[in-house]
Design a protein around this motif. Structure first.
Motif, short mmCIF file in Angstrom:
data_model
loop_
_atom_site.label_atom_id
_atom_site.label_comp_id
_atom_site.label_asym_id
_atom_site.label_seq_id
_atom_site.Cartn_x
_atom_site.Cartn_y
_atom_site.Cartn_z
N SER A 1 50.89 8.26 12.51
CA SER A 1 50.70 9.69 11.90
C SER A 1 49.93 10.01 10.79
O SER A 1 49.24 11.08 10.43
CB SER A 1 52.13 10.28 11.97
OG SER A 1 52.57 9.96 13.31
N GLU A 2 50.31 9.35 9.85
CA GLU A 2 49.66 9.61 8.19
C GLU A 2 48.20 9.58 8.58
O GLU A 2 47.98 10.14 8.01
CB GLU A 2 49.90 8.30 7.35
CG GLU A 2 51.16 8.16 7.22
CD GLU A 2 51.95 7.34 6.62
OE1 GLU A 2 50.91 6.16 6.27
OE2 GLU A 2 52.43 6.66 6.10
N LEU A 3 47.85 8.49 9.47
CA LEU A 3 46.16 9.05 9.75
C LEU A 3 45.58 10.43 9.96
O LEU A 3 44.63 10.21 9.77
CB LEU A 3 45.64 7.28 10.08
CG LEU A 3 46.00 6.38 9.19
CD1 LEU A 3 45.59 5.28 10.43
CD2 LEU A 3 45.52 6.07 8.38
N VAL A 4 46.61 9.88 11.45
CA VAL A 4 45.53 11.56 11.52
C VAL A 4 45.71 12.54 10.82
O VAL A 4 45.13 13.56 11.21
CB VAL A 4 46.60 11.65 12.59
CG1 VAL A 4 46.89 13.30 13.63
CG2 VAL A 4 46.44 10.71 14.10
N GLN A 5 47.03 12.39 9.83
CA GLN A 5 47.21 13.79 9.10
C GLN A 5 45.75 13.63 8.22
O GLN A 5 45.42 14.62 7.79
CB GLN A 5 48.77 14.02 8.62
CG GLN A 5 48.70 14.94 7.45
CD GLN A 5 50.39 14.55 6.51
OE1 GLN A 5 50.49 13.33 7.18
NE2 GLN A 5 50.44 15.56 5.72
N LEU A 6 46.02 12.52 7.57
CA LEU A 6 44.76 12.58 6.99
C LEU A 6 43.43 12.71 7.00
O LEU A 6 42.49 13.06 7.04
CB LEU A 6 44.59 10.80 5.86
CG LEU A 6 42.77 10.33 5.35
CD1 LEU A 6 43.65 11.08 3.93
CD2 LEU A 6 43.09 8.76 5.29
N ALA A 7 43.02 12.34 8.81
CA ALA A 7 41.52 12.39 9.29
C ALA A 7 41.95 14.04 8.87
O ALA A 7 40.66 14.64 9.05
CB ALA A 7 41.42 12.17 10.59
N ALA A 8 42.94 15.01 9.45
CA ALA A 8 42.07 15.81 9.36
C ALA A 8 42.34 16.72 8.71
O ALA A 8 42.21 17.36 8.76
CB ALA A 8 43.56 16.07 10.49
N GLU A 9 42.90 16.53 7.97
CA GLU A 9 42.41 17.11 6.19
C GLU A 9 41.14 16.67 5.31
O GLU A 9 40.55 18.01 5.36
CB GLU A 9 43.88 16.79 4.78
CG GLU A 9 45.28 16.53 5.38
CD GLU A 9 46.03 16.38 4.64
OE1 GLU A 9 45.64 14.96 3.77
OE2 GLU A 9 47.94 16.72 4.53
#
Length: 1660
Positions: free
Chosen positions: A98-106
């Protein structure tokens, strides 16, 4: 463990040092070197595979904390994250995901602007995570995909990619995604957004189709594409109606692709409704895009959707579609451009798709297009037809007849490109049954027609797509073979249909492949006894009858090489068809034809084996036996009629017609019916072209065959032809037929003359003599006079030749005296005399000589005058011809073909002359007979023209060989003496050195044959072989090389042989002719004569004693005028004889000649050296000069006394030059070997003296005046380099003293280079000494004695030479004489204090070489030598470490042999002294240090074990690191050292690895070796690990990048392989911190190794 970070960020760390290293790697990830970036990224991925959570969280935190990080750096980290995720997706926990998904999206949406590289990397992370965490990814994506506002470009792109990557998880979101997306479509105003929406719609539609197609594996099996059709339709309306109007090409292409996929989702009724607008809309895009592949691909998908299930919704648009697509398919693709080829294939697929539902319309449209005259349209249409035929399908079954019928229009095509494509269509039709339908035969006929040879088409301008007639023909031959041999259903089409092509003349050049395929079919059917094998010729009226087939195939077989070697195929066809032709010949043909086929296969392709006449004889025998086998004259007559009918088939094929006439002659010979014979004789003369010699000959031979059974009819026919056809006045009605010209009459006359000849030859023996005068000669006699036409003349000559052969006793089987022989022979000589001797354009003279040769055989014999005239006339008309035929002035240049013909004519004339002379000789086979012929040839043998000598010499050889062969048939010589032996030999011997190679070879052969003849007259048996005479064969082989020295040797050897074979009474005649040979126009020949004269004088001196002085004097005085080497050699031999009586004066005179010696003086020295007495005197004098005289004079500065230059002394230099020339003489070898030690010592010392010495100078003239001659001498002397002279003399000495192996081992160039410079002089002397000991040890001791006095020389270079030689002598064990060791050692010890450092170094080397002399010598001198070595290592005047290097090398060798007690006191001291050398800049010093360290291991297993083992551990890391040193020798030394002290380490595993892998000359994979070694080190030296690791860390500061790299990877392997339980032994923080610092090393390779090492530390 959670690592705290600012801003509440934390890394899911391990708590170990790896966390910091990963951070450092992430920080260094964007290195300035791409290769380093790749390795760092790979290292992070490798660590990530083991610690995915830590690495991913570290990257996550790093990106979070460094918001202003360079974008390229962020891209590298994101790409690394993506790679780690792809490798470890199942191990990633939901929270981190989830953190990586958020990071990548950002990251992906951090800026509204599109940054492709950055955002693509972020999107890749999301897609990689989406393969497992699709819901989380979609949740984050959908947050940024809200109604009412356009999303970020890469949000849409990510969903598109995710739909493809994970369709099963994405499709459930599709309804919501489309629901949000559809309203946005209207808001997209920019092309890039429209492009990405179009891409997404394409991928969404593709994922739906994938989902439905694999519904059995889908999570929700209720999903149908109809669920999305309405939403897709809504999107379709916007995409098609609005966006497709864009001017952006890339957008339009993506829209077309999307429409292609979307059309498969739309409801059927909607699709049908939209098609009228959709299809034209896409088709219109072709006008706007230069690269249409994507348009065609999308359009094809739309078409595929429209015809699903046989739907007819396309019907209204079919015409429009095909009218649009067809022009494009007519554009030929660019096969160098893959998109062009793909587009063409897609266009063809479009037609295949449409044809599924509209085959009638498509076929009709295409057939209509074939009617156009446009090449491209026809080719495009045929390409579509080929596609439709190959794709097949049930919809094409009922269209086959229509297609075959419609394609008939192509049968009249003239364009090669179109014909090639249509041929491809035909072969596509074959396996699908098209050609079995009505009209299929026409298609086969089309292919057959293209197999016919056609003349090449000249191109007006270059055309890369041009299809030549040859390539088209080859292709169609292959097509015909393919369909007849591989497609079974075609047999019924081709058999027996192909037989229809046998007879028509237009297919003659195609009959090779036709017969090949017919033979294959017929043989197969015959073997299988197929029901349709036997042909009903009455029913199949188009098939030729058996007699027609035999006549056609027999004639075609007569020229088997035509049409791709058709003869093999025609014969096989005859055999395969034999049961169909005539039952009675089956067994005969089955027996004979396979043998004929084998004959062709063995001989046809080899010009040396092939004989056309022999082949025709075999075929005519087959025909004759066939006629005999049938035993039915009616059948034979019928066959003859067919042969007669087929004459017209060969109007333009004279060679085939020639053979047909012969076949017809054979048939007439077999037939008894007079009417048949008369009729076919008429056919012969009415069809023959009198202008063609080939046809004329066939007609004549056919008539001759007929005459053998019907002589009167044949004679009658010739007389009637002569009477009727040779009259120039026409007998036509009212004179309406034009009169014959004179040329026509002459051509007919030619035919008649030749016919008379063959008639005479083949006529019955018992009848021809009675008819010869009355019926034959009477008719041809009037035509000998005033012949203008060459053809008539040649055929008249041929007739005479044939008549002569016909009345030979052997032919008649009875004796016969030909009274009109001389009359005919005079006519032949008249013809020869009239032939030009300036050019050669016909073979008339050859034919005339052949005829004369035939007539000579007949009685009565020729008189001497007649013989003389015949030989003179013949030789003049052949030998006078030019070597090359040149055009007459005013005419055009001759073509290559004309020149070839002339060459053939010339060869023929030469051969005919030889044959005629042989016949003349055979009538008088005596020495006088051959002399009478040879007197005509001798003047030509000495001609100034090469070609005339060559022709005459070759003729002479043939005659002598013939004479010798005929002698073998005579048992009794009848007391005949070979009195002209000397005359023949004396005149031919000079030709043995003729500049023309063929003359030389033939001359030697002549001499050999003459001597063999002489043996026979001496009473020897026929089979007796004299060794001397037979050895001349070797001389002939040698003379072919053409080298002057070889020629001299050959003539010299021959002269020795002749001197032994010549009887005394023949000597005067022999020498008399040799004296004439000295005046020969060819200097080579005069020299050859000189050589032979000298040999005769020496070997037969007692017989000619009074002539010796005169001959030597004459040759000596002629020296300056003689330039050719072989002639000069005779003069120098005379000089040598004179010098043997005047030794001192000759020597002094020669020695004082100016340098460099000219060629005469040089040769004089060499000639003198042949005499052993003279050679010894030269050696003594030269050595005395070199020992007594000063080698050079020093020119010093008067103030400083510094040597400015060295100038060579003239007398020693002259002596060395003379010595060099003496060494060149092989005969001096014995004396050279006897004096080798003196000569070598003097020359090698002189060579050392001459380094950097200037050339000698002439002494000044008293009056100061210098002549031009003296100036020239001074100039030449200034160019003479003393060093080069000395080295060359040494080289020549070694060669002459049988020391060639020494030279070969050293290498001549290497020796020269090493002796030119003081720097390389020691190594040069060392190598020479080494090779002398190995190959010539007998010289070594004496040389040492000769060199010893020079050890105290004032000249440094001379001392260097001596010390270098002594040093190597010890190394080579003094060649086994140990008594020399003590003297050499004492001498070397005495020079250890020499002022020259090179001398000191060489002394150290020599003392170190004591190790080579054996244990006793080592023990004897060990104390002295060790002291010298230690002192050498402390030499302060050794800036380049040369003495240190020699000291270490010497120690390494000595230590292997001395006792441990001798070395114990200084062992540690030695180790400490050499340790600094491990890191010396000079590679050789490092290598020597490691070598010595390894040698010290011999003393590490006794009382000194403990301190030495400590030194091993201390230096262990250094040795292992230098194992991968940049220098090869260092690497080898390290291998040696490790193998040596391996047993002392106390670890069997380590020692085993060292012994197994560290092969000194082997290849070592350093990385793999160190990886395996560290495992063993850890297992056996666990307590030393930290020591080794810290040792490596100290090398992180090495000045060599290789060593820093090695240290880094060594540390990585040690720590990476260390068990986790022992990690506490390591000071991890220090080591890891040092490794981290290496990531900033200035050298990329070091940074790479540091990163690789870190990748191994994932557990720290």
């Amino acid at each position: 463990m959670i690592m705290p970070g600012g801003d509440s960020l934390s890394v899911h760390g391990t708590g170990g040092a790896i966390d910091a290293m990963v951070t450092a790697l992430v920080d260094a990830a964007y290195d300035k070197k791409p290769e380093v970036r790749n390795i760092i990224s790979s290292s992070l991925v490798d660590i990530g595979k083991q610690q995915p959570t830590m690495v991913l969280s570290c990257c996550h935190v790093y990106l979070k904390k460094h918001s202003k990080l360079q974008r390229e750096h962020r891209v590298v980290i994101l790409q690394t994250i993506e790679k780690v995720i792809e490798e470890t997706l199942d191990a990633i926990k939901a929270g981190l995901a989830s953190e990586l998904v958020q990071l990548a999206a950002e990251e992906m949406t951090a800026t509204k602007e599109v940054e492709p590289q950055w955002q693509t990397a972020a999107s890749g992370v999301l897609v990689a995570l989406g393969k497992k965490y699709c819901n989380e990814v979609m949740e984050e994506v959908l947050k940024r995909f809200q109604p009412g506002a356009l999303p970020h470009f890469f949000i849409v792109q990510t969903m598109a990619n995710l739909a493809t990557a994970n369709p099963f998880s994405f499709v459930p979101f599709l309804t919501a995604v489309l629901g949000t997306m559809l309203p946005m479509l209207g808001l997209a105003k920019h092309d890039n957004m429209r492009w990405v929406f179009s891409c997404a719609l394409a991928r969404f539609s593709e994922s739906i189709l994938h989902y439905v197609a694999n519904i059995e594996n889908a999570p929700d099996q209720t999903v149908r594409k109809e669920l999305y059709s309405s939403q897709i339709y809504s999107a379709y309306n916007i995409v098609y109606n609005v966006w497709l109007q864009s001017k952006e090409p890339k957008l339009r292409l993506m829209i077309v692709e999307a429409l292609g996929y979307m059309s498969n989702i739309l409801a059927e009724d909607i699709l049908e409704e939209q098609l009228p607008r959709l299809l034209p809309g896409i088709l219109n895009l072709y006008k706007k895009h230069p690269e249409p592949y994507h348009i065609t691909q999308g359009f094809c998908m739309v078409l595929d959707a429209a015809v699903q299930g046989g739907n007819l919704m396309l019907e209204p648009q079919v015409d429009s579609i095909v009218n649009t697509l067809h022009p494009q398919v007519c554009i030929q693709p660019d096969y160098n451009s893959p998109p062009s080829v793909k587009n063409h294939n897609e266009l063809l697929r479009c037609f295949s798709v449409i044809a599924k539902s509209f085959s009638n319309q498509i076929i009709g449209f295409l057939l209509q297009k074939l009617e156009t005259n446009n090449e491209k349209i026809r080719m495009g249409t045929l390409a579509v037809f080929k596609q439709l035929i190959n794709s097949g399908g049930t919809h094409m079954e009922d269209k086959k007849t229509l297609i075959v019928s419609g394609l008939k229009i192509m049968l009249a095509e003239n364009n090669n490109k179109v014909k090639r494509l249509f041929a491809q269509v035909v072969i596509a039709m074959a396996p699908h049954g098209y050609l079995e339908l009505e009209g299929g035969h026409l298609m086969v006929e089309f292919i057959v027609k293209l197999c016919v040879y056609q003349e090449p088409i000249p191109l007006k301008k270059p055309d890369p797509e041009h299809v030549s007639n040859a390539s088209l023909r080859l292709m169609c031959e292959n097509v015909l073979h393919l369909i007849s041999t591989t497609i079974e259903c075609m047999e019924s089409v081709l058999w027996p249909y192909l037989l229809e092509f046998l007879i028509p003349p237009q297919y003659t050049t195609a009959l090779g492949p036709i017969c090949r395929n017919l033979a294959s079919l017929a043989a197969k059917k015959r073997e299988e006894q197929s029901f349709d094998y036997m042909i009903d010729f009455e029913e199949r009226t188009n098939i030729p009858r058996p007699a027609e087939i035999i006549a056609r195939l027999m004639v075609l077989s007569g020229r088997p090489e035509e049409s791709n070697n058709r003869g093999i195929n025609t014969l096989k066809l005859m055999q395969a068809l034999s049961p169909n032709i005539e039952a009675s010949i089956v067994d005969l043909w089955d027996t004979i034809i396979p043998k004929l086929v084998q004959y062709l296969e063995d001989n046809l392709d080899d010009p040396d084996k092939w004989s056309q006449k022999a082949w025709e004889d075999l075929l005519l025998k087959l025909l004759s036996k066939t006629l005999d086998e049938v035993e039915d004259e009616e059948w034979v007559c019928n066959l003859g009629v067919e042969f007669g009918k087929q004459v017209s088939l060969y109007t333009d094929s004279p060679r085939e017609k020639n053979f047909l006439y012969k076949c017809l002659g054979v048939i007439m010979r077999k037939v008894t019916k007079k009417d048949f014979v008369k009729k076919h004789l008429n056919i012969l003369f009415t069809t023959v072209k009198h202008t063609n010699q080939v046809e004329r000959e066939g007609c004549a031979i056919g008539l001759g065959f007929c005459a053998s059974s019907h002589l009167d009819e044949a004679l009658s026919k010739l007389e009637s032809v002569a009477k009727e056809d040779m009259s120039r006045k026409s007998s036509g009605f009212l004179g309406l037929i034009k009169d014959k010209s004179e040329a026509d009459v002459e051509r007919i006359k030619s035919t008649i003359m030749l016919c008379y000849g063959y008639l005479t030859l083949y006529a019955p023996h018992d009848l021809i003599t009675s008819r010869l005068d009355t019926n034959i000669l009477r008719n041809i006699q009037p035509h000998f006079n005033n012949i203008k036409d060459t053809t008539v003349k040649q055929n008249l000559i041929l007739a005479v030749d044939l008549i002569g052969k016909a009345v030979q006793p052997g032919h008649l089987r009875a004796s016969y005296s030909f009274s009109r022989k001389m009359e005919l022979m005079n006519h032949m000589q008249m013809f020869m005399k009239k032939e030009s001797t300036k050019e050669l354009t016909t073979n008339t003279r050859a034919l005339a000589m052949d005829a004369c040769a035939t007539l000579v055989k007949l009685d009565p014999l020729l008189t001497e005058a007649e013989t003389f005239e015949l030989i003179k006339t013949s030789t003049d008309c052949v030998f006078k011809l030019p070597n090359c035929v040149y055009p007459i002035k005013g005419k055009d240049e001759l073509t290559t073909e004309q020149i070839k013909d002339s060459d053939d004519f010339l060869d023929g004339a030469q051969g005919s002359l030889v044959n005629m002379l042989k016949e003349i000789l055979s009538k008088k086979l005596t020495p006088q007979g051959i002399q009478e012929i040879y007197k005509h040839l001798q003047p030509w043998n000495v001609s100034v023209e090469n070609h005339e000598r060559q022709r005459s010499m070759r003729t002479t050889l043939h005659l002598l060989q013939f004479y010798h062969e005929k002698m073998a048939e005579t048992q009794d010589m009848g007391g005949i003496q070979f009195n002209n032996l000397g005359l023949l030999l004396g005149s031919i011997v000079p030709r043995c050195s003729d500049p023309c190679l063929p003359v030389r070879e033939d001359a030697i052969d002549c001499i050999q044959v003459i001597l063999r003849i002489s043996l026979r007259y001496d009473g020897q048996a026929i089979d007796y072989q004299d060794p001397i005479i037979e050895a001349m064969t070797t001389l002939r082989d040698r003379v072919s090389r053409g080298d002057a020295q070889v020629l001299f040797s050959v003539v010299n050897d021959m002269s020795k042989a002749l001197s032994k074979k010549l009887p005394s009474h023949q000597l005067n005649d022999f020498l008399a002719n040799l004296y004439n040979g000295l005046l020969d126009s060819q200097s080579h020949c005069s020299s050859g004569a000189c050589v032979v004269i000298n040999t005769i004088m020496k070997t037969r001196g007692p017989e000619l004693l009074v002539e010796v002085g005169n001959i030597i004097t004459a040759l000596h005085t002629s020296l300056r005028a003689i330039t050719y080497s072989q002639t000069r050699s005779g003069v120098f031999r005379a000089i040598r004889t004179l010098a043997s009586n005047h030794l001192s004066p000759v020597f002094e005179k020669l020695l004082n000649f100016p340098l460099p010696y000219d060629e005469h003086i040089t040769e004089c020295w060499r000639t003198l050296a042949v005499d052993p007495v003279l050679a010894q005197a030269i050696f003594d004098e030269v050595i005395d000069i070199l020992n007594r005289q000063i080698h050079y004079e020093e020119k010093r500065d008067q103030k400083t006394q510094k040597v400015l230059m060295k100038v060579a002394s003239l007398l020693p230099l002259s002596a060395v030059c003379a010595l060099t020339e003496v060494f060149c003489v092989p005969e001096s070898e014995v004396k050279v070997v006897e004096n080798f030690h003196r000569l070598f010592s003097a020359l090698i010392i002189y060579t050392g003296s001459c380094i950097d010495v200037k050339p000698a100078k002439l002494s000044d003239i008293a009056d100061g005046k210098v002549s031009k001659e003296r100036k020239a001498q001074m100039k030449l002397l200034a160019m003479l380099n003393p060093s080069s002279v000395a080295i060359e003399s040494v080289r020549k000495l070694l060669e002459r003293a049988n020391c060639r192996k020494v030279l070969e081992a050293i290498g001549e160039e290497e020796m020269v280079n090493s002796l030119r410079s003081v720097d390389t002089l020691p190594e040069g002397i060392t190598e020479i000494a080494r090779q002398l000991v190995e190959h010539n040890p007998e010289f070594v001791g004496k040389i040492m004695s000769c060199l010893n006095p020079s050890l105290a020389s004032l000249y440094e270079n001379q001392r260097i030479v001596v010390v270098a030689y002594f040093a190597e002598l010890i190394n080579q064990k003094c060649a086994g004489d140990m008594s020399m060791v003590e003297m050499i050692v004492n001498n070397l010890l005495g020079r250890l204090v020499d002022a020259n450092h090179i001398v000191r170094m060489l002394c150290i080397r020599g003392l170190g070489n004591i190790a080579s002399t054996g244990e006793d010598q080592v023990q004897k001198y060990c104390t002295t030598v060790l002291s010298a070595m230690m002192a050498g290592m402390d030499d302060k005047e050794d800036p380049e470490d040369n003495i240190t290097l020699e000291s270490m090398s010497g120690l390494s060798r000595i230590l292997t042999q001395i006792e441990e007690s001798s070395i114990r006191p200084i062992l540690v001291n030695i180790t400490l002294r050499i340790r600094p050398c491990f890191e010396k800049e000079r590679a050789s010093v490092r290598a020597a240090a490691f070598q010595l360290f390894g040698s010290l291991s011999h003393f590490g297993d006794g009382p000194s074990k403990a301190p030495f083992l400590e030194q091993i551990h201390t230096n262990f890391v250094s040795v292992l690191l230098h194992l991968n040193d940049e220098d090869l020798e260092v690497r080898k030394s390290c291998k040696h050292a490790l193998r040596q002290f391996g047993p002392l380490l106390g670890s069997e595993s380590i020692n085993e690895m060292f012994q197994k892998h560290l092969i000194v000359d082997g290849h070592l994979n350093y990385g793999e070796f160190m990886y395996d070694l560290t495992k063993v080190i850890i297992a056996d030296f666990i307590q030393k690990i930290n020591f080794f690791v810290m040792g490596n860390v100290s090398f992180f500061r090495s000045s060599w990048p290789e060593i820093r790299s090695n240290a880094a990877i060594f540390v990585g392997f040690l720590l990476g392989n260390l068990p986790k339980a022992q990690h506490s032994l390591i000071t991890k923080d220090h080591v890891c911190g040092a490794l981290t610092l290496l990531l900033k090393d200035p050298v990329p390779s070091v940074r790479i190794k540091a990163a690789e090492a870190m990748s191994l530390l994932f557990e720290y």
